[in-house]
Design a protein around this motif. Structure first.
Motif, mmCIF file in Angstrom:
data_model
loop_
_atom_site.group_PDB
_atom_site.id
_atom_site.type_symbol
_atom_site.label_atom_id
_atom_site.label_comp_id
_atom_site.label_asym_id
_atom_site.label_seq_id
_atom_site.Cartn_x
_atom_site.Cartn_y
_atom_site.Cartn_z
ATOM 1 N N PHE A 30 0.848 -1.189 0.000
ATOM 2 C CA PHE A 30 0.000 0.000 0.000
ATOM 3 C C PHE A 30 0.886 1.243 0.000
ATOM 4 C CE2 PHE A 30 -2.601 -3.173 2.245
ATOM 5 C CZ PHE A 30 -3.801 -3.072 1.560
ATOM 6 N N GLY A 31 0.639 2.164 -0.883
ATOM 7 C CA GLY A 31 1.339 3.443 -0.876
ATOM 8 C C GLY A 31 0.610 4.407 0.044
ATOM 9 N N ILE A 32 1.008 4.451 1.290
ATOM 10 C CA ILE A 32 0.332 5.299 2.279
ATOM 11 C C ILE A 32 0.898 6.724 2.222
ATOM 12 C CG2 ILE A 32 -0.199 5.591 4.727
ATOM 13 C CD1 ILE A 32 -1.453 3.062 3.379
ATOM 14 N N MET A 68 2.913 -4.522 3.178
ATOM 15 C CA MET A 68 3.930 -3.509 3.424
ATOM 16 C C MET A 68 3.325 -2.162 3.066
ATOM 17 S SD MET A 68 6.629 -4.095 0.295
ATOM 18 C CE MET A 68 7.473 -2.553 0.538
ATOM 19 N N VAL A 69 3.901 -1.120 3.634
ATOM 20 C CA VAL A 69 3.435 0.237 3.347
ATOM 21 C C VAL A 69 4.625 1.074 2.883
ATOM 22 C CG1 VAL A 69 1.530 0.120 5.004
ATOM 23 C CG2 VAL A 69 3.717 1.038 5.755
ATOM 24 N N ASP A 70 4.334 2.027 2.015
ATOM 25 C CA ASP A 70 5.349 2.972 1.566
ATOM 26 C C ASP A 70 5.119 4.295 2.275
ATOM 27 O OD1 ASP A 70 6.432 1.134 -0.185
ATOM 28 O OD2 ASP A 70 5.298 1.871 -1.908
ATOM 29 N N HIS A 71 6.204 4.902 2.730
ATOM 30 C CA HIS A 71 6.153 6.162 3.465
ATOM 31 C C HIS A 71 7.124 7.141 2.813
ATOM 32 C CE1 HIS A 71 5.506 8.675 7.027
ATOM 33 N NE2 HIS A 71 6.765 9.031 6.844
ATOM 34 N N ILE A 72 6.696 8.398 2.686
ATOM 35 C CA ILE A 72 7.553 9.424 2.083
ATOM 36 C C ILE A 72 7.945 10.463 3.134
ATOM 37 C CG2 ILE A 72 7.699 11.296 0.390
ATOM 38 C CD1 ILE A 72 5.847 9.716 -1.399
ATOM 39 N N GLY A 99 8.453 0.747 3.619
ATOM 40 C CA GLY A 99 9.367 1.252 2.597
ATOM 41 C C GLY A 99 9.544 2.752 2.767
ATOM 42 N N ASN A 100 10.775 3.194 2.934
ATOM 43 C CA ASN A 100 11.084 4.609 3.162
ATOM 44 C C ASN A 100 11.580 5.266 1.880
ATOM 45 O OD1 ASN A 100 10.752 4.568 6.086
ATOM 46 N ND2 ASN A 100 12.557 3.269 6.072
ATOM 47 N N PHE A 101 10.980 6.391 1.564
ATOM 48 C CA PHE A 101 11.375 7.161 0.390
ATOM 49 C C PHE A 101 11.415 8.631 0.771
ATOM 50 C CE2 PHE A 101 9.189 3.350 -0.915
ATOM 51 C CZ PHE A 101 10.076 2.798 -1.819
ATOM 52 N N TRP A 102 12.151 9.404 0.013
ATOM 53 C CA TRP A 102 12.249 10.853 0.219
ATOM 54 C C TRP A 102 11.556 11.545 -0.937
ATOM 55 C CZ3 TRP A 102 14.658 13.143 4.419
ATOM 56 C CH2 TRP A 102 15.316 12.266 5.285
ATOM 57 N N LEU A 103 10.794 12.566 -0.619
ATOM 58 C CA LEU A 103 10.114 13.319 -1.656
ATOM 59 C C LEU A 103 11.122 13.957 -2.595
ATOM 60 C CD1 LEU A 103 7.328 14.445 -2.653
ATOM 61 C CD2 LEU A 103 7.988 16.530 -1.474
ATOM 62 N N VAL A 104 10.867 13.814 -3.866
ATOM 63 C CA VAL A 104 11.677 14.458 -4.892
ATOM 64 C C VAL A 104 10.736 15.312 -5.728
ATOM 65 C CG1 VAL A 104 13.126 14.069 -6.922
ATOM 66 C CG2 VAL A 104 13.333 12.550 -4.945
ATOM 67 N N PHE A 159 11.427 2.878 11.317
ATOM 68 C CA PHE A 159 10.391 2.256 10.488
ATOM 69 C C PHE A 159 10.837 0.884 10.004
ATOM 70 C CE2 PHE A 159 8.206 6.437 8.951
ATOM 71 C CZ PHE A 159 7.707 6.626 10.234
ATOM 72 N N LEU A 160 12.134 0.729 9.720
ATOM 73 C CA LEU A 160 12.645 -0.570 9.303
ATOM 74 C C LEU A 160 12.626 -1.581 10.449
ATOM 75 C CD1 LEU A 160 15.643 0.576 7.097
ATOM 76 C CD2 LEU A 160 13.425 -0.292 6.312
#
Length: 183
Positions: A30-32, A68-72, A99-104, A159-160
């Motif tokens: 899920f892309g949360i 799993m969830v994605d977090h920005i 899943g950890n991501f940074w806003l671009v 988060f990991l």
């Protein structure tokens, strides 16, 4: 055959979760992005509510379907408080991975206007992006505030750990403020 899928919290209900589980699905992603409903709606233009997210994740847990969830990190308007809120939320549902991501910021996207209004970007930043200088979504993204980056990095590590550590230990770590006070 075993498979995994990516979906949206609005598109699952109990019948869909059961069907996925019974047909060999071993994980849903899920892309949360954020748990802050207002920021998710106004800044990211996403319409799902936290209640819909809770329902989707609860159904996965009920039917023992890993998710799993994605977090920005770095969404305009988000600070440490929003990361703490997200950490508590994710810990309640125990995804197998956050899943950890940074806003671009990409040229021509609406979120650039939001960042300009909030003074997170300036005209020079926009020019750089239009000339092809885009930061990586795995290494700090578009966040400039070094202190905020450090706090977000601490949350990214936490988060990991959420899937690996017991809920009670995660709650203790969050209540101790250890995660977001490390700089």
């Amino acid at each position: 055959l075993p498979f995994r899928t990516i979906t949206h919290p609005k598109f699952v209900d109990e019948d869909i979760i059961k069907t996925l589980k019974n047909s060999g699905c071993y994980r849903i992603e899920f892309g949360i992005q954020t748990i802050n409903e207002e920021i998710r709606k106004k800044t990211l233009k996403r319409v799902e509510t936290n209640k819909e997210i809770e329902t989707a994740l609860s159904l996965c847990n009920k039917h023992k379907l890993d998710f799993m969830v994605d977090h920005i990190f770095g969404i305009p308007g988000e600070e440490v408080r929003e990361q703490l809120e997200a950490a508590k939320f994710y810990n309640n549902f125990k995804p197998v991975r956050v899943g950890n991501f940074w806003l671009v910021y990409y040229p021509g996207t609406e979120i650039i206007n939001t960042a300009l209004k909030m003074k997170l970007l300036n005209k020079n930043d926009i020019q750089k992006k239009e000339n092809g200088y885009i930061t990586n979504y795995h290494s700090g993204g578009s966040v400039k505030n070094k202190s905020l980056i450090k706090s977000f990095e601490n949350f990214a590590v936490f988060f990991l750990l959420i899937p690996l550590l017991p809920k009670r230990l995660n709650k203790k770590l969050l209540n101790s403020k250890l995660i977001y006070s490390l700089h």
